[in-house]
Design a protein around this motif. Structure first.
Motif, PDB file in Angstrom:
ATOM      1  N   HIS A  71       0.905  -1.333   0.107  1.00 36.95           N
ATOM      2  CA  HIS A  71      -0.072  -0.149   0.012  1.00 36.95           C
ATOM      3  C   HIS A  71       0.775   1.483  -0.182  1.00 36.95           C
ATOM      4  O   HIS A  71       0.509   2.208  -0.664  1.00 36.95           O
ATOM      5  CB  HIS A  71      -0.856   0.044   1.286  1.00 36.95           C
ATOM      6  N   ALA A  72       1.949   1.096   0.753  1.00 36.82           N
ATOM      7  CA  ALA A  72       2.686   2.330   0.462  1.00 36.82           C
ATOM      8  C   ALA A  72       3.455   2.619  -0.651  1.00 36.82           C
ATOM      9  O   ALA A  72       3.753   3.643  -1.250  1.00 36.82           O
ATOM     10  CB  ALA A  72       3.874   2.150   1.839  1.00 36.82           C
ATOM     11  N   GLU A  73       3.722   1.307  -1.251  1.00 32.99           N
ATOM     12  CA  GLU A  73       4.308   1.525  -2.685  1.00 32.99           C
ATOM     13  C   GLU A  73       3.357   2.136  -3.612  1.00 32.99           C
ATOM     14  O   GLU A  73       3.694   2.900  -4.664  1.00 32.99           O
ATOM     15  CB  GLU A  73       4.859   0.120  -3.183  1.00 32.99           C
ATOM     16  N   GLU A  74       2.251   1.892  -3.457  1.00 23.98           N
ATOM     17  CA  GLU A  74       0.957   2.329  -4.216  1.00 23.98           C
ATOM     18  C   GLU A  74       0.932   3.753  -4.161  1.00 23.98           C
ATOM     19  O   GLU A  74       0.473   4.589  -5.177  1.00 23.98           O
ATOM     20  CB  GLU A  74      -0.084   1.765  -4.223  1.00 23.98           C
ATOM     21  N   LEU A  75       1.215   4.137  -2.968  1.00 31.08           N
ATOM     22  CA  LEU A  75       1.427   5.762  -2.886  1.00 31.08           C
ATOM     23  C   LEU A  75       2.476   6.479  -3.753  1.00 31.08           C
ATOM     24  O   LEU A  75       2.296   7.719  -4.071  1.00 31.08           O
ATOM     25  CB  LEU A  75       1.630   6.393  -1.364  1.00 31.08           C
TER      26      LEU A  75
END
Length: 750
Positions: free
Chosen positions: A195-199
């Motif tokens: 999820h952090a990478e998707e940011l």
């Protein structure tokens, strides 16, 4: 047991419980699949897979002193070894006996069973079955009825045990700064990290919007300045309604421009803050999984002590670099590999005290495990012993005795190739089957583990002095360094761990050896292929002119290196990998994808697959040269038969051919004033051979660019390399001579 040892054992047992459930689930699945009477090839695969799971479970149980589990696993191993070697047929009674062994191990681990006469009888029955004595019934000998289920199903909770244990707050776990440690399932941390990478994509989109807003602010400011210039020109002619209207419009435009500029400045500031927060979030998310490697190395000390005692050896263990932090997921995957290497060093490497004393060595051997960070994002684990080194002759003999190759082929292997045999499944030089060695499975398991992690394994060994295994793995699975290359308009990522170097080479420096194009870099002759050909990409511009230089990326693995032609190298940067999902899990040459800073999606390529696919790829640089005029070719060949053959072949293809009987004759023709487009020469000729003739051609100012093809019966690697060194553009061996190959190479060179 002292308090620190007791705490260590508790930690090890907690880790072992999680690992054991995974192995037991795999063993149960393998046994149940074997019950379905699969085809022969599938059955062999199931036997091999289940064999490895039992072998690994036994090693892990030994590390935590579970001798009863080790005994049962070892007996089951004996059965699988006989099945794999074809010495035993799997019967229903034998399969039931294996199920009983599985059930006994599970009972020992969950506390529902205990060691005793029943277990001794089961172990004896397994050993007897491994020797070819069919079990009398489904029950273990000496018992009226089995207390184990004939086909113990996998525990329905087995798949969730790992997460349950990890999520639990372990009361006995070591506390940091007085606070309890919460162990969370890595799958949940992985989800947070994703999820952090998707940011990152959201930040890139926001950055593009802010950039557009800044451009709009700049355009608005320019329009305000243009409007002011027009208003001043009108005001010079006096006050007028048009001037007043223009002034009102100017006020509105200035307000609008100022507002857009404020929003652009606020967007830039917010983007900087978002970038810092996101970088911090990504870093902290990755750090959650980073733990000191000491947790992985701690179990080695008691293991080495017990193994050395069992082998009658004296071994000192030295551990360095335990404070280096490595992703826990990598440590969990590497634990089995390290256990195998440690057992291998004690069982095979380090000699007994008497033998060491006879060789002038200290009676106590040394086993050193050193961990260090070699470069950004990668670590090296070196396992070194001062033992006898690899027995390359023993490996050659074992390969021949076990039917892996003929005795002549084994004897022809050089030392490096012979050492590589140690990684063949089932090959062992141990003449004695023990609980620690003799199966021939340890090193293949190590290689599989390391390669699945995207790492590399190197072996160094000197007879009489010792052996060093060097394992290079990424520090974290979340990100890695990658080289961005462009091929036919698409961007791809090559993990830097497999990229030896990048370079630019002149098209004229490309030579052809046995119909494969090669280049020389750093004194090495490397095969050359187009990455687009391996990936099967169609040319974006099929009719473009051949370039004068090519950009190549040299990829290497396990001693094999090949140069891949790419259109250009963009950059080297940190890459956040995303899985492709089950739909593309088997996509050729691809392991994942990443979103670049530009918002572009780039595929991450698999280095071992590329090296394997290069062997089937066509020639790297292929250009078709039509014979628009009669090209002139000189043939230097002392054999009249070969000379006539080559002459007729080339003349039939439309070339003008002249012949010479040896190198001296050819040199006289070349320097006599006639112009030739190509020289085809034999290597072994009287008076002057092909190597010397090529050297003289390359040293002559007018002839230096003349293409040279050498045709010879000398097919050794040294001869081929010498041909490239003296400047030949192609090197053909007569034993594998093909007319089509010669015509293709000639058309390519002229």
């Amino acid at each position: 047991m002292s308090q620190p040892d007791d705490q260590l054992l508790k930690r090890l047992l907690a880790m072992f419980e999680v690992e054991a459930e995974e192995h037991l689930s795999a063993i149960a699945a393998g046994l149940l699949a074997l019950e379905q009477s699969p085809p022969r090839d599938r059955a062999q695969e199931l036997v091999e897979t289940t064999f490895r799971e039992v072998h690994t479970l036994k090693g892990a149980a030994r590390a935590v002193n579970l001798g009863d589990v080790v005994a049962v696993c070892h007996a089951m191993e004996s059965v699988f070894a006989a099945l794999k070697g074809g010495r035993l047929a799997l019967t229903p009674a034998g399969l039931d006996l294996l199920h009983q062994g599985y059930a006994r191990v599970r009972g020992l681990l969950d506390g529902s069973a205990a060691a005793g006469p029943d277990q001794d009888a089961l172990v004896a029955a397994l050993d007897a079955y491994a020797e070819g004595r069919e079990p009398a019934s489904a029950s273990a000998p000496g018992r009226a009825a089995p207390s184990f289920p004939a086909a113990a199903p996998a525990d329905p909770m087995a798949e969730t045990v790992a997460e349950t244990v990890d999520e639990a707050l372990v009361a006995e776990a070591p506390r940091a700064a007085g606070r309890p440690t919460l162990r969370i399932a890595t799958s949940k941390v992985d989800a947070l990290l994703r999820h952090a990478e998707e940011l990152v994509s959201a930040r890139l989109a926001a950055g593009r919007q802010v950039s557009d807003l800044c451009g709009l602010a700049s355009d608005a400011a320019e329009r305000v300045r243009a409007h002011e210039r027009a208003r001043r020109r009108l005001e010079e002619g006096g006050d007028s309604p048009a001037a007043r209207l223009l002034k009102q419009q100017g006020d509105t435009l200035r307000w609008l421009s100022g507002r857009v500029a404020q929003l652009a400045n606020a967007g830039r500031q917010d983007l900087r803050i978002l970038g810092k927060m996101l970088d911090s979030l990504l870093d902290e998310a990755k750090q959650v999984l980073m733990v000191p490697v000491a947790a992985l190395l701690e179990p080695m000390a008691p293991l080495v002590r017990d193994l050395a005692r069992a082998e009658g050896k004296e071994v000192d263990l030295i551990i360095r670099g335990g404070d280096l932090e490595i992703d826990r997921r990598i440590q969990e995957e590497m634990k089995d590999a390290l256990l195998h290497l440690v057992r291998n060093a004690v069982a095979h490497g380090i000699e007994t005290p008497e033998v060491r004393a006879g060789r002038g060595k200290p009676r106590r051997g040394t086993l050193a495990i050193t961990v260090g960070q070699t470069e950004a994002g990668r670590a090296e684990i070196a396992i070194a012993d001062d033992g006898a080194g690899f027995d390359v002759d023993g490996l050659r003999h074992a390969a021949a005795d076990q039917g892996l190759m003929s005795a002549a082929a084994a004897a022809a292997l050089d030392d490096d190739a012979a050492r590589a045999l140690a990684f063949r499944s089932g090959l062992s030089t141990s003449g004695l089957l023990t609980e620690t060695s003799g199966r021939g499975l340890g090193l293949p398991i190590v290689q599989d583990k390391v390669e699945r992690l995207g790492g590399g394994l190197a072996l160094e060994s000197t007879v009489g002095l010792g052996t060093v295994f060097r394992i290079r793995v990424p520090v974290t699975l979340a990100s890695f360094r990658g080289v961005l290359v462009e091929v036919e308009g698409a961007c791809f990522i090559l993990p830097t761990g497999g990229v030896e170097r990048v370079a630019r080479v002149a098209a004229s420096a490309i030579a052809t050896v046995e119909n494969r194009e090669t280049i020389v870099l750093d004194g090495r002759t490397l095969g050359l292929v187009r990455l687009a050909d391996v990936l099967g990409l169609a040319p974006v511009r099929p009719n473009r002119a051949p370039p004068s230089h090519h950009t190549v990326a040299v990829l290497s693995r396990g001693g094999q290196a090949i140069a891949f032609v790419v259109d250009r190298v963009r950059d080297e940067q940190e890459v956040l990998m995303k899985n492709l999902g089950p739909q593309l899990a088997r996509a050729a040459y691809v392991t994942g994808a990443s979103v670049l800073a530009t918002g572009e999606v780039a595929l991450i390529l698999n280095i071992p697959d590329l090296l394997a696919g290069a062997a089937q790829a066509p020639m790297a640089i292929r250009t078709t040269v039509a014979v628009s005029r009669r090209k002139s070719i000189l043939i230097a060949e002392d054999s009249i038969t070969a000379r006539t053959l080559f002459k007729n072949l080339l003349e039939a293809a439309g070339y003008q051919v002249r012949t010479a009987v040896d190198g001296v004759d050819a040199w006289a023709v070349l320097t006599g004033g006639d112009v030739f487009d190509l020289l085809v020469s034999d290597v072994e000729m009287p008076r002057m051979g092909g190597f010397e003739l090529t050297t003289k051609v390359r040293g002559h100012p007018q002839l230096a660019a003349l293409p040279v093809v050498l045709i010879t019966s000398l097919g050794s690697r040294e001869d081929k390399e010498r041909g490239v060194d003296v400047g030949a553009n192609a090197y053909l061996v007569k034993d594998s001579f093909d007319q089509g190959n010669l015509l293709q190479i000639v058309s390519h060179l002229v």
